[in-house]
Scaffold this active site. Structure first.
Site, PDB file in Angstrom:
ATOM      1  N   CYS A   1      47.042  39.402  54.577  1.00 53.92           N
ATOM      2  CA  CYS A   1      47.543  38.172  53.951  1.00 53.92           C
ATOM      3  C   CYS A   1      48.797  37.647  54.654  1.00 53.92           C
ATOM      4  O   CYS A   1      49.053  36.455  54.660  1.00 53.92           O
ATOM      5  CB  CYS A   1      47.833  38.413  52.471  1.00 53.92           C
TER       6      CYS A   1
ATOM      7  N   CYS B   1      48.797  46.164  55.346  1.00 57.55           N
ATOM      8  CA  CYS B   1      49.657  46.359  56.517  1.00 57.55           C
ATOM      9  C   CYS B   1      50.693  47.461  56.300  1.00 57.55           C
ATOM     10  O   CYS B   1      51.651  47.548  57.043  1.00 57.55           O
ATOM     11  CB  CYS B   1      50.396  45.056  56.799  1.00 57.55           C
TER      12      CYS B   1
ATOM     13  N   CYS C   1      40.905  47.753  54.202  1.00 54.63           N
ATOM     14  CA  CYS C   1      42.051  48.000  53.317  1.00 54.63           C
ATOM     15  C   CYS C   1      42.482  49.456  53.349  1.00 54.63           C
ATOM     16  O   CYS C   1      43.545  49.804  52.847  1.00 54.63           O
ATOM     17  CB  CYS C   1      41.672  47.651  51.873  1.00 54.63           C
TER      18      CYS C   1
ATOM     19  N   GLY D   1      68.656  39.214  46.858  1.00 54.69           N
ATOM     20  CA  GLY D   1      67.711  38.295  47.498  1.00 54.69           C
ATOM     21  C   GLY D   1      66.924  37.542  46.444  1.00 54.69           C
ATOM     22  O   GLY D   1      66.706  36.326  46.548  1.00 54.69           O
TER      23      GLY D   1
ATOM     24  N   ASP E   1      61.492  37.011  37.691  1.00 53.83           N
ATOM     25  CA  ASP E   1      61.570  37.846  36.491  1.00 53.83           C
ATOM     26  C   ASP E   1      62.980  38.372  36.313  1.00 53.83           C
ATOM     27  O   ASP E   1      63.497  38.490  35.208  1.00 53.83           O
ATOM     28  CB  ASP E   1      60.654  39.066  36.643  1.00 53.83           C
TER      29      ASP E   1
ATOM     30  N   ARG F   1      56.277  39.307  29.405  1.00 49.69           N
ATOM     31  CA  ARG F   1      55.736  38.760  30.646  1.00 49.69           C
ATOM     32  C   ARG F   1      54.245  38.521  30.433  1.00 49.69           C
ATOM     33  O   ARG F   1      53.536  39.412  29.955  1.00 49.69           O
ATOM     34  CB  ARG F   1      55.922  39.828  31.720  1.00 49.69           C
TER      35      ARG F   1
ATOM     36  N   GLU G   1      23.717  43.057  45.593  1.00 46.51           N
ATOM     37  CA  GLU G   1      24.111  41.858  44.864  1.00 46.51           C
ATOM     38  C   GLU G   1      23.816  41.886  43.361  1.00 46.51           C
ATOM     39  O   GLU G   1      24.643  41.433  42.565  1.00 46.51           O
ATOM     40  CB  GLU G   1      23.425  40.626  45.488  1.00 46.51           C
TER      41      GLU G   1
END
Ligand SMILES: Cc1cc2nc3c(=O)[nH]c(=O)nc-3n(C[C@H](O)[C@H](O)[C@H](O)COP(=O)(O)OP(=O)(O)OC[C@H]3O[C@@H](n4cnc5c(N)ncnc54)[C@H](O)[C@@H]3O)c2cc1C
Ligand code: FES
Ligand code: FES
Length: 1350
Positions: free
Chosen positions: A43, A51, A116, A354, A367, A428, A1282
């Site tokens: 992504c 990654c 992944c 940050g 948050d 949340r 499927e």
């Protein structure tokens, strides 16, 4: 300030760099400049975990090594000076041996496409290291100090699109000290029922002292020698004092202050993608004031550069120390909430400061700001050399922080009061419960309360009520609400009611925010949740307040409701192995899964770039229909970036502007002068690197013209009005069944012209589209492509270039997930690279970024359905008619098959009589394409929607209506002529009954009813449904070649997408060659290697699609093996006669000597009469919805699926679970939306939410039914890829059932009898959709009802 080279280690190897672009990420460096390719780009924004690396940092002062996972796509290379990086190859690999994590991942069948997998290995590895440092009791042999719950949480930030997560969770939990190994699923280490200790001993051993890598000694020594000096390297600065920093921030020469970037974790770059180059990067992590953690009796001060992970640990530690004090509870709740911010690997490098700065400056929906605001925090700022302490509230309200100003620290105060009790809660509502999803809204409330001695009633003395992320600049305190609550009145229902009115007036999202009414209703729900226990359970609360521990409210909930603790994932897998065709039918591990785990498996993007290689990126139209008058680039793009712009004008003479094509027609590679959809490919810009190509594409400005053009067609209604349709060839037109009018005449009841609307879905394969084209001699091209259809891509490229097909060679080794998206949609990507390579006579490659991939992909077909249905009073349906408008987009792609596919699965019930009218609309959207169960997924759902509607109209149980409409074998034959097989093959009735028993359905129906009776704010629903799914076998080729040492090389037409094709093919080759019956113990399975698809080596490979490629490929190689066995048998007989016995190796050796042809090729052509067949299964799901937020939790799903005789039950199990979970994505989560021009606006992991481990069924039970012999099937097997995705509709239907209960209750609060009007739950059933149907005003209505009753 010293100037040094950048020094670090990767998997123990030292790297020293002097000249680095400071914007380089760790991922870019590893992938482009090292051999370590296990870090995958999924992504590029911190949202997928593909990654991940482990970063180890040595602190010479404490002589300690700190280790944590980070996303290498966001971590800047310059920030890892002195660090050691471990990638999955560093854990284990082919040469040095695999790590137990990698072995267990393989053994638990936890890798499919494998893209992944290295990321999951790293998440688990990070968790193991963390657990090791806890100092917990030494675990038993082979286990770690990890707990099962930590193991599950460890991977909650990683995305996998193939497996459905359950096997990955099992592999992780196999390391946990508290695991009960009987809870772990199917694996290659033991068989169910074996003694626990024996099973345990079979797990690949884990020993932390050898399996946790140590920090390289050489690096420790170097780091020690650097102590005390700041660093400047290229434009990267690491000051160690505030003075140094301030000096750097002063504008010197032409350095404008706004060209300076302060960096901590750089994770903000995942959200605010940067294209500008900064003059200076200043890493502020080494300044002691920013790393401070100070705890005293006034509170806790946390430095701005402290990571969220560290802040959580400190807060938890402090809260444990404070024990029963109010502040202890506050700190713990702040920490608990922070654990839902992003994912662990982001929190490990993301700083508190940050977060607050991006919130303050850019209005990030934070948050942290919300919860710290409620906790009364203040911040310490350094601006213009002045320190200033201001409340967080004031900080947030100020104008954006000056680029030269610094946030130093945050202080959370102590809250203790002798006269009152302090209550604190945070809230949340987000698509994923464990985090890795921004919230629709968050809130945090702090109240100092006291009680009246005489009445036990509670009064709020002061409070801080904060709300954030709801479409506001920043978190806010709802002052009016606070005033309303602290007027000295005792808390009562009427005060609460009044307060909620104030909430509604105050919490109003800004214009343009999605779902504004939902967000406001959330705020009401949160306040209600906070206050109602204080009104309803005063006595109990008083007791708890006495202990200053308002956690107890969690158990009290509202009106005595019990809320269950989040349950850990578990499940059962039932398979049957009969050994008839051994090793076919055995659950062997997926071929090459260990190298997928180690990251050594090669995908197109991992092939090293040839010399002189260039990189391309698509420039696409953002208008749906417009003339392209020209392309220019933003002046901010440096001049020499663009090497070439390739467009339709570059098509060579004799070639054609063709980018993809199937049986229904061609699609141009590039728009000509006219762009016909938002997302139409206009050009391919070529540059020296992918980063530059992407930057150029982003900077492209298209000059559009729309004069004299008709308005675009952007809806199916427009298409109907303008008669804009694709033709459906008669062969693909499904046939009506019976006579609709006659069926309606038989009906007791009718529903006329009811409507359903279905949206699209994006593939979200983890590996984006990619290709590499290399010019070869004599006008030839070698093309590597991540495609499902190499043969057809080959043809398209040849046609585009106007060269004979033998000039082109397409190679596909493996694909990192396809799901249909890499069939036709992969073609333009590879064709554009090839055209660019042809034009420039240099290799050209591309790896689409996620945003472009999402915009170009097209995805699943949206459609609008109008149906009429007639039915008897007992629920038996007599007739159904459908009018379906399908949005096919601008080019035909595979759209004309949609009518057939939709009816395929729609016919799963006996509708009596069925008719339909399909229109495949041609619109100005990108062409829609095949996505797993294309049309069938929608058809199956339409069937269920009709059933639900009928049940609702008759006030009958839906399950009973389903029951009465299930096919008999006779009606099955009518609806599926030529595909129904023989009576014993029709297993739906058997599966239906079996599932009813195995899932304890009758009892659970009752339990759900009881639950609903006792719970107001949580409702449950349960639903069972069947699937019938027709598939078609297609021709495909294979080749089996035996090499002189007896090893075997196999080529097949199908490509390995993660579906286990190679594994099944290997098993089939071993089985079929085994029929030669040599003597001795040769393990043929180990001798077989399946190699990449290569279109000039093996032709007529066909499509890898439609769930049947594995069995067709298996049959093709079986034919090859039969030929080889026939050739070898006479030799075997004669050798056996001569020497008594003959083993495989000797036979092959002699065959070579005697020049027996040891390579056989075959084209499997299925028999026309039996090429179509039906697949059967059923699923039942139970869900729980939260009436206040609309969140849905899938408590349990059970599936029984008929695989015939499975070729490999482990692989089929993976397909069943994976497709079910992908179906959950479609029905419950994934919003693939567009803007008003049709341009996809869900651009990546921030807004597109595929299922994660916390959104799959908590209990997931799968049984693969071995339905025995099927004479017309490949070794009696059936498809699995499927059909099971359709069973995920059970989750949607169960949600609908739960909502029905909530609505019934809502009516009762309005004193109306439980006669609800029919409603339809939209798809996806996201939180706002569910809440909308449960009543946005449910709290208000409840209170009114309560007050009326009192
Ligand atoms: C995938 C993902 C999911 C996320 N989900 C959530 C979520 O659910 N909820 C939530 O609240 N947050 C979420 N975040 C935001 C995350 O918390 C922030 O990205 C992170 O805290 C920023 O910290 P950093 O150290 O990486 O900042 P950086 O990226 O290094 O810096 C961010 C900005 O702040 C400036 N800056 C940093 N520190 C200072 C300072 N001390 N003084 C002045 N300026 C400074 C930088 O110059 C930069 O402009 C998510 C982030 C990602 C990547
Ligand atoms: S590629 Fe880094 S998190 Fe997705
Ligand atoms: S195996 Fe996880 S994405 Fe394919």
């Amino acid at each position: 300030m010293g100037c040094k080279n950048l020094v670090f280690a990767v998997n123990g190897q030292r790297f020293e760099l002097s000249d680095i672009d400071p914007s380089t990420t760790v991922l870019e460096f590893l992938r482009l400049h090292t051999r370590f390719k296990s870090v995958k780009l999924g992504c590029g924004e911190g949202g997928c975990g593909a990654c991940l690396v482990l970063l180890s940092r040595f602190d010479p002062a404490s002589n300690q090594v700190e280790e944590f996972t980070v996303s290498s796509c966001l971590t800047l290379l310059c920030s890892i000076n002195g660090c050691s990086v471990t990638t999955s190859e560093g854990l284990g690999n082919t040469k040095d041996g695999f790590h137990p994590i990698q072995k267990r991942i393989a053994g638990f069948h936890a890798s499919q496409c494998g893209f992944c997998t290295p990321g999951f290995c790293m998440s688990l590895y990070g968790a193991l290291i963390k657990a090791e440092k806890t100092g917990r009791q030494k675990p038993s042999e082979g286990l770690s100090r990890l707990t099962v719950s930590e193991a599950e949480r460890a991977i909650s930030g990683n995305l996998c699109r193939c497996t459905g997560y359950r096997p990955i969770a099992d592999a992780c939990k196999s390391f946990a000290a508290d695991v009960d190994i009987e809870d772990l699923g199917l694996n290659t280490f033991w068989t169910k029922g074996e003694d626990k200790e024996v099973s345990m001993s079979r797990l690949p051993s884990y020993n932390p002292s050898k399996d946790i890598r140590v920090f390289p000694e050489f690096l420790k020594e170097e780091v020690k020698s650097w102590v005390g000096s700041g660093v400047k390297r290229c434009n990267w600065y690491s000051p160690v004092t505030l003075e140094e920093l301030q000096c750097l921030l002063e504008p010197h020469g032409e350095n404008k202050p706004n060209m300076v970037k302060l960096v901590v974790g750089n994770t903000a770059a995942g959200y605010y993608k940067e294209s500008q180059n900064w003059d200076k990067y200043i890493d502020i992590r080494h300044i002691p004031e920013l790393q401070v953690i100070k705890k005293d009796k006034t509170g806790i001060e946390i430095g701005a550069a402290v990571t969220i992970t560290k802040a959580i640990n400190e807060l938890k530690g402090f809260s444990d120390w404070l024990c029963n004090l109010d502040s202890g509870s506050i700190f713990r709740k702040v920490a608990n909430h922070m654990e839902k911010v992003a994912s662990a690997f982001i929190r490990n490098s993301a700083s508190l400061g940050g977060n607050l700065v991006m919130t303050q400056r850019e209005n990030f929906p934070s948050d942290i700001a919300t919860i710290l605001l409620a906790a009364g925090s203040s911040v310490n700022i350094l601006a213009d050399s002045k320190h200033e302490m201001v409340s967080l509230e004031e900080f947030l309200q100020r104008t954006p922080l000056d680029p030269k100003a610094l946030l130093l620290s945050v202080k959370i105060p102590f809250w203790e009061s002798k006269s009152s009790m302090v209550l604190f809660e945070t809230y949340r509502a987000a698509p994923r419960p464990l985090g890795n999803a921004l919230p629709y809204m968050n809130a945090a409330f702090l109240a100092e309360v006291s009680q009246c001695d005489s009445s036990n009633m509670i009064c709020i003395n002061s409070c801080r009520m904060t709300f954030g992320a709801f479409g506001t600049h920043h978190a806010v305190r709802a002052r009016k609400l606070e005033e309303c609550l602290v007027r000295g009145q005792f808390l009562s229902l009427s005060l609460l009611s009044e307060a909620l009115e104030v909430v509604k007036e105050t919490i109003v999202p800004e214009d343009g925010t999605s779902c504004p009414a939902y967000r406001t209703s959330l705020s009401v729900g949160f306040v209600f949740q906070f206050l109602i226990p204080l009104i309803d359970s005063t006595a109990t609360i008083t007791k708890h307040i006495g202990h200053c521990n308002n956690d107890s409210f969690k158990d009290i909930a509202h009106d005595g409701e019990q809320t269950a603790e989040p349950q850990l994932l578990h499940g059962k897998q039932v398979i049957e192995v009969d050994g008839e065709y051994c090793p076919v039918g055995n659950p062997v591990a997926k071929s090459l899964s260990t190298i997928q785990a180690s990251g050594e498996a090669v995908y197109v993007g991992d092939i090293p770039s040839p010399n002189n290689c260039l990189y391309g990126a698509f420039i696409y139209s953002t208008k749906p229909l417009a003339r392209v008058k020209g392309i220019t680039f933003s002046p901010t793009l440096p001049k020499d970036v663009v090497i070439s712009i390739v467009c339709f004008r570059d098509i060579p003479i004799g070639g054609e502007n063709v980018g993809s094509g199937g049986i229904f027609g061609l699609e141009p590679l590039f728009s000509d002068e006219l762009a016909r959809s938002a997302g139409d490919r206009v050009a391919f810009v070529v540059a020296e690197s992918q980063k530059l190509a992407d930057m150029a594409a982003e900077a492209a400005i298209i000059d559009y013209g729309v004069e004299d053009l008709e308005p675009p067609i952007l809806s199916v209604e427009d298409a109907v009005e303008r008669s804009s349709f694709f033709e459906v060839p008669s062969f693909f037109n499904p046939k009506h069944v019976g006579n609709f009018s006659e069926g309606m005449a038989e009906a007791d009841h009718k529903i006329l012209s009811a409507k359903i609307q279905l949206g699209s879905q994006y593939y979200f394969y983890l590996e984006n589209q990619s290709a590499l084209a290399i010019p070869d001699e004599d006008n030839c091209m070698l093309v590597y492509s991540s495609t499902q259809v190499p043969e057809f891509l080959h043809g398209v490229i040849a046609r585009c270039l106007g060269v004979p097909a033998h000039n082109i060679r397409v190679i596909t080794r493996r694909v990192g997930g396809g799901f249909g998206g890499k069939s036709l949609k992969s073609m333009p990507v590879a064709t554009a690279c090839t055209l660019a390579a042809y034009k420039l006579n240099r290799p050209v490659r591309t790896y689409l970024n996620r945003k472009t991939d999402m915009i170009l992909a097209g995805g699943r077909h949206p459609m609008k359905i109008t149906y009429s249905v007639g039915f008897k009073s007992n629920g038996k349906i007599t007739a159904v008619h459908l009018d379906v408008l399908i949005d096919g987009g601008i080019y035909p792609d595979i759209s004309p098959i949609m009518p057939m596919n939709i009816t395929n699965s729609l016919k799963k019930y006996n509708w009596g009589n069925l008719s339909f009218d399909f229109k495949v609309c041609k619109t100005n959207h990108t062409s829609k394409s095949a996505m797993r169960a294309p049309g069938e997924l929608q058809g199956g759902f339409i069937a269920e929607a009709i059933i639900e509607h009928v049940a609702s109209a008759l006030s009958m149980e839906v399950d009973a209506v389903r029951n009465v409409n299930l096919h008999t074998y006779e009606s099955l034959g009518l609806f599926y002529p030529g595909a129904a097989g023989c009576p014993e093959e029709y297993t739906v009735p058997l599966i239906w009954e079996k599932l009813g028993l195995s899932s304890d359905l009758a009892h659970r129906f009752e339990a759900v009813q009881e639950f609903n009776q006792w719970n107001k704010w949580k409702k449950r629903g349960i639903s069972r449904l069947p699937v019938i799914y027709e598939v078609v076998l297609r021709a495909t080729s294979g080749r089996v070649s035996v090499l002189s040492d007896g090893s075997v090389v196999v080529e097949v037409g199908g490509t390995e997408l993660g579906q286990g094709l190679w594994t099944k093919v290997k098993q089939m080759v071993a089985f079929a060659l085994g029929s030669i019956h040599c003597d001795g113990p040769t393990n043929l399975l180990e001798k077989v290697r399946v190699v990449q698809a290569d279109t000039v080596s093996l032709i007529q490979g066909g499509w890898t699609a439609g769930s049947t490629t594995s069995e067709a490929s298996c049959q093709a190689v079986k034919l090859c093996c039969d030929i080889l066995v026939e050739r070898l048998s006479p030799l075997r007989d004669s050798l056996r006669e001569q020497s008594g016995s003959i083993n495989w190796e000797m036979l092959i050796q002699q065959a070579c000597v005697r020049s027996v042809n040891l390579s056989a090729t075959a084209l499997y052509q299925p028999d026309f009469g039996s090429m179509r067949y039906l697949n059967y299964g059923a699923g039942v799901s139970e869900v729980e919805i939260d009436v206040l937020t609309g969140a849905t939790r899938i408590l349990r799903s059970d599936v029984i699926y008929d695989c015939g005789k499975s070729l490999n039950p482990a692989v089929d199990l993976g397909q069943i679970e994976g497709s079910f979970v992908q179906g959950i994505g479609f029905f419950m989560l994934e919003e693939y939306t567009t803007n008003s021009d049709g341009l996809v606006d869900a651009k990546g992991t921030w807004t597109y939410k595929i299922p994660t481990i916390d959104t799959i069924p908590r209990e997931f039970n799968i049984e693969i039914l071995n339905s025995g012999h099927h004479k017309d099937r490949v070794l009696s097997s059936k498809a699995s890829g499927e059909p099971p995705s359709l069973l995920a509709a059970s989750v949607h239907c169960a949600t609908q059932a739960a909502i029905k209960e909530a609505r019934r209750q809502l009516l009762s609060w309005s004193n109306l009898d439980g006669t609800d009007s029919p409603f339809q739950l939209g798809i996806p059933a996201t939180l706002p959709v569910v809440k909308g149907l449960c009543g946005l005003d449910s709290v208000e209505r409840y209170l009114k009802w309560r007050m009326g009753r009192n």
